[in-house]
Design an enzyme around this catalytic site. Structure first.
Site, PDB file in Angstrom:
ATOM      1  NE  ARG A  65      -2.196  -4.403  -0.993  1.00  0.00           N
ATOM      2  CZ  ARG A  65      -1.678  -3.847   0.111  1.00  0.00           C
ATOM      3  NH1 ARG A  65      -0.661  -4.421   0.711  1.00  0.00           N
ATOM      4  NH2 ARG A  65      -2.188  -2.743   0.600  1.00  0.00           N
ATOM      5  N   GLY A  99       0.819  -1.218   0.000  1.00  0.00           N
ATOM      6  CA  GLY A  99       0.000   0.000   0.000  1.00  0.00           C
ATOM      7  C   GLY A  99       0.847   1.261   0.000  1.00  0.00           C
ATOM      8  CG  ASP A 125      -1.670  -0.386   8.040  1.00  0.00           C
ATOM      9  OD1 ASP A 125      -2.286   0.586   7.562  1.00  0.00           O
ATOM     10  OD2 ASP A 125      -1.728  -1.532   7.567  1.00  0.00           O
ATOM     11  CG  ASP A 134       3.208  -9.955   5.418  1.00  0.00           C
ATOM     12  OD1 ASP A 134       3.715 -10.497   6.422  1.00  0.00           O
ATOM     13  OD2 ASP A 134       1.976  -9.896   5.218  1.00  0.00           O
ATOM     14  CE  LYS A 150       4.374  -0.009   2.600  1.00  0.00           C
ATOM     15  NZ  LYS A 150       3.515  -0.782   1.724  1.00  0.00           N
ATOM     16  CB  THR A 151       2.823   0.099   6.613  1.00  0.00           C
ATOM     17  OG1 THR A 151       1.389   0.008   6.655  1.00  0.00           O
ATOM     18  CG2 THR A 151       3.369  -0.236   7.987  1.00  0.00           C
TER      19      THR A 151
HETATM   20  P1  FBP Z   1       0.448  -1.884   3.614  1.00  0.00           P
HETATM   21  O1  FBP Z   1       0.390  -2.704   4.859  1.00  0.00           O
HETATM   22  O2  FBP Z   1       0.860  -2.644   2.420  1.00  0.00           O
HETATM   23  O3  FBP Z   1       1.273  -0.638   3.815  1.00  0.00           O
HETATM   24  O4  FBP Z   1      -1.038  -1.370   3.306  1.00  0.00           O
HETATM   25  C1  FBP Z   1      -1.740  -0.576   4.173  1.00  0.00           C
HETATM   26  C2  FBP Z   1      -3.204  -0.436   3.833  1.00  0.00           C
HETATM   27  O5  FBP Z   1      -3.471   0.915   3.508  1.00  0.00           O
HETATM   28  C3  FBP Z   1      -4.110  -0.904   4.965  1.00  0.00           C
HETATM   29  O6  FBP Z   1      -4.296   0.095   5.938  1.00  0.00           O
HETATM   30  C4  FBP Z   1      -5.375  -1.266   4.236  1.00  0.00           C
HETATM   31  O7  FBP Z   1      -6.150  -2.204   4.947  1.00  0.00           O
HETATM   32  C5  FBP Z   1      -4.845  -1.865   2.954  1.00  0.00           C
HETATM   33  O8  FBP Z   1      -3.597  -1.239   2.716  1.00  0.00           O
HETATM   34  C6  FBP Z   1      -5.762  -1.660   1.788  1.00  0.00           C
HETATM   35  O9  FBP Z   1      -5.255  -2.376   0.713  1.00  0.00           O
HETATM   36  P2  FBP Z   1      -5.505  -2.041  -0.820  1.00  0.00           P
HETATM   37  O10 FBP Z   1      -4.629  -0.892  -1.161  1.00  0.00           O
HETATM   38  O11 FBP Z   1      -5.064  -3.279  -1.514  1.00  0.00           O
HETATM   39  O12 FBP Z   1      -6.942  -1.706  -0.972  1.00  0.00           O
END
Ligand code: FBP
Length: 548
Positions: free
Chosen positions: A142, A78, A202, A173, A199-200
């Site tokens: 991803r 993400g 979250d 991951d 990175k994230t």
């Molecule tokens: P990462 O863990 O890859 O940084 O993604 C974070 C995130 O934004 C989460 O908060 C959310 O649940 C998810 O990605 C949404 O995924 P997508 O971009 O595939 O809709």
């Protein structure tokens, strides 16, 4: 490309670096390391990259000359504000070491490495993206890097481009996979290093050596701005309860940080709900009580922050979802032929008594989402469940009952919101712009020092940037064994909200007052120019965690 006035002015921003990286850089090695748990198994799985020492960079008067080398970079998962600054930090870092160094970006995430899709990142491209949000310079994806075939396909192109090191910018991951790749290339003696970057948005990739993941700061500030605006609207009109779901996957860090910034009436923390073994009805009752109490004071309005992953943390809901997964895996075909109006009945009859009761209590739409929205592995996609709507409806039902019993005398009208994507590509705050640039620059020095299986680490970030500590942490140090898709696997331990940590305790100490009173804070938009106390403040979470 047409640019906004802010984009033009912001392009000239020079991110701050730790003073240790400004001139000559000396590498100091710390003690050897151990994984956080399951040491024997992890050591066996990573014989070449286990137990390496911590690395710290310090300033020196001696400037070392380095031969030119090429680097590859991947954005994985993400989006998170600051990704472009990590790349520009790598670029400037390697160019400073030797101006003939080259940087290649793999397109649309790890898939670009496997499919040999790449572009050389030259200074004109880098300059276009300095201090901008988004991952659009090279895109993200991803695809999981986990099989030998993928590693070998990657090796082919890395060899062809003369790449000495690959930097993988990703979450827990992706960094786990970076470590597996580092180990594989080391075992094969391919001479290719792999470095990770945390990175994230979250905020769940953090530990003793990684203070925070990049993007968390900007995303939380952006959500807090909008929640603050909603609170002002809500305190002006005085007629709505706003139910606001916030992204963040499993962990509740984003919701908690926003709560600390805006002082809402209610913020749910999934980790606490699980620890207290609360049922959905307990959660609904908790909110309804706060609504009823405020109604006594004539305040028929308020805000409720809800972490995205809440549903998975309510033990009874988790059991229901697990049974639904099995049930639909077995009866999916038959179920798909049943008329919509009979589907709920069909499911209820097949569920165990406890789960049937809970399922029957859910609003129609949520019950439907639980049976229809499934991912390719057959799991319910909990992020698609409109928890904000579910809770609002259930609270409304409870208050209607209480009204009949004379326990609630107010009014209850709701609005729902979900904040997620709008925060992931915002222009990075000064904190993220500086932190990301420093992470990239640090990665360049880890590469020059021949390191592999390390994550770029920049610490002490609540101090001025000149005092930040740059170095590297062996990724194996962050690992433990966890069950994933039925098998025990080595993975970086995910950091959920620590219920004994300072951010949560600070929230708990104030939440009852916030629930009853209207004590909102309106943080306003992220400021890129102005006094340091407005522009450079890290998150409350980080400040509380780092306060000694
Ligand atoms: P990462 O863990 O890859 O940084 O993604 C974070 C995130 O934004 C989460 O908060 C959310 O649940 C998810 O990605 C949404 O995924 P997508 O971009 O595939 O809709």
């Amino acid at each position: 490309m047409t640019k906004s006035a802010l984009q033009i002015a912001r392009a000239a921003y020079q991110p701050k670096l730790p003073s240790a990286l400004l001139n000559g850089v000396k590498t100091t090695l710390g003690a050897t390391t151990q994984s956080v748990a399951d040491q024997e198994e992890i050591q066996k799985l990573f014989p070449n990259t286990y137990g390496m020492p911590l690395v710290r960079f310090e300033a020196t008067d001696e400037v070392t000359a380095y031969p030119a080398f090429n680097v590859g970079v991947i954005l994985s998962g993400g989006q998170a504000p600051g990704g472009h600054n990590v790349i520009s930090g790598i670029f400037d870092g390697i160019k400073r070491l030797n101006s003939d160094c080259r940087l290649y970006g793999f397109i649309l995430g790890p898939g670009g490495l496997i499919d040999h899709k790449y572009m050389e990142l030259t200074s004109d491209i880098i300059d276009e993206y300095r201090n901008t949000g988004g991952f659009d310079m090279i895109g993200s994806g991803r695809t999981k890097l986990e099989t030998v075939e993928q590693f070998e396909k990657g090796y082919e192109i890395l060899k062809e481009l003369g790449i000495k090191a690959l930097v993988i910018i990703g979450g827990d991951d992706s960094n786990t996979n970076a470590c597996v790749l580092a180990e594989y290339y080391a075992a094969k003696n391919y001479g290719i290093q792999v470095i990770g970057c945390p990175k994230t948005i979250d905020g769940d990739l953090k530990n003793e050596m990684i203070e925070t993941s990049f993007g968390f700061d900007t995303a939380c500030k952006l959500y807090s701005e909008v929640i603050g605006n909603i609170q002002r609207d809500c305190n002006s009109a005085r007629k709505y309860w706003h139910f606001i779901k916030l992204m963040g996957r499993s962990a509740s860090h984003i919701a908690l940080e926003c709560a600390l910034q805006v002082q809402p009436n209610i913020c749910l923390v999934s980790e606490e709900i699980e620890a207290k073994d609360m049922s959905l009805d307990d959660v609904v009752t908790y909110i309804a009580q706060a609504v009823a109490a405020r109604a006594v004071d004539g305040n028929n309005f308020g805000t409720v922050l809800i972490p995205e992953g809440l549903i998975e943390f309510i033990p009874a809901m988790k059991r229901l979802i697990a049974e639904l997964n099995d049930l639909l895996a077995k009866n999916g075909e038959e179920f798909s032929h049943i008329k919509k109006s009979y589907q709920r009945d069909y499911i209820t009859k097949k569920l165990s008594e406890e789960n049937a009761k809970l399922y029957a209590s859910l609003p129609e739409e949520v019950a439907r989402q639980l049976t229809l929205d499934r991912d390719p592995h057959g799991n319910v996609q909990v992020s698609l469940i409109e928890t904000e709507q579910l809770l609002a409806e259930m609270v409304s039902r409870k208050l209607t009952e209480w009204k009949k019993e004379g326990k609630f005398t107010g009014k209850f009208a709701t609005q729902h919101h979900f904040f997620g994507y709008e925060g992931r590509c915002a222009a990075p705050s000064n904190y993220d712009a500086d932190y990301c640039y420093s992470l990239g620059y640090t990665a360049a020095f880890l590469i020059a020092g021949g390191k592999t299986g390390y994550m770029s680490s920049v610490r002490n970030t609540t101090a001025p940037a000149s005092e930040w500590i740059a170095g590297g942490v062996p990724i194996t140090m962050m690992m433990n064994m966890e069950r994933r898709q039925g098998k025990m696997k080595p993975v970086i331990q995910k950091a959920l909200v620590d219920l004994n940590g300072a951010p949560f305790k600070t929230f708990v100490a104030q939440r009852d007052e916030w629930a009853r009173k209207t004590d909102y804070v309106y943080p306003g938009p992220i400021q890129y120019f102005g006094p340091t106390q407005v522009c450079d403040q890290p998150t409350k979470t980080l400040q509380l965690e780092q306060a000694k």
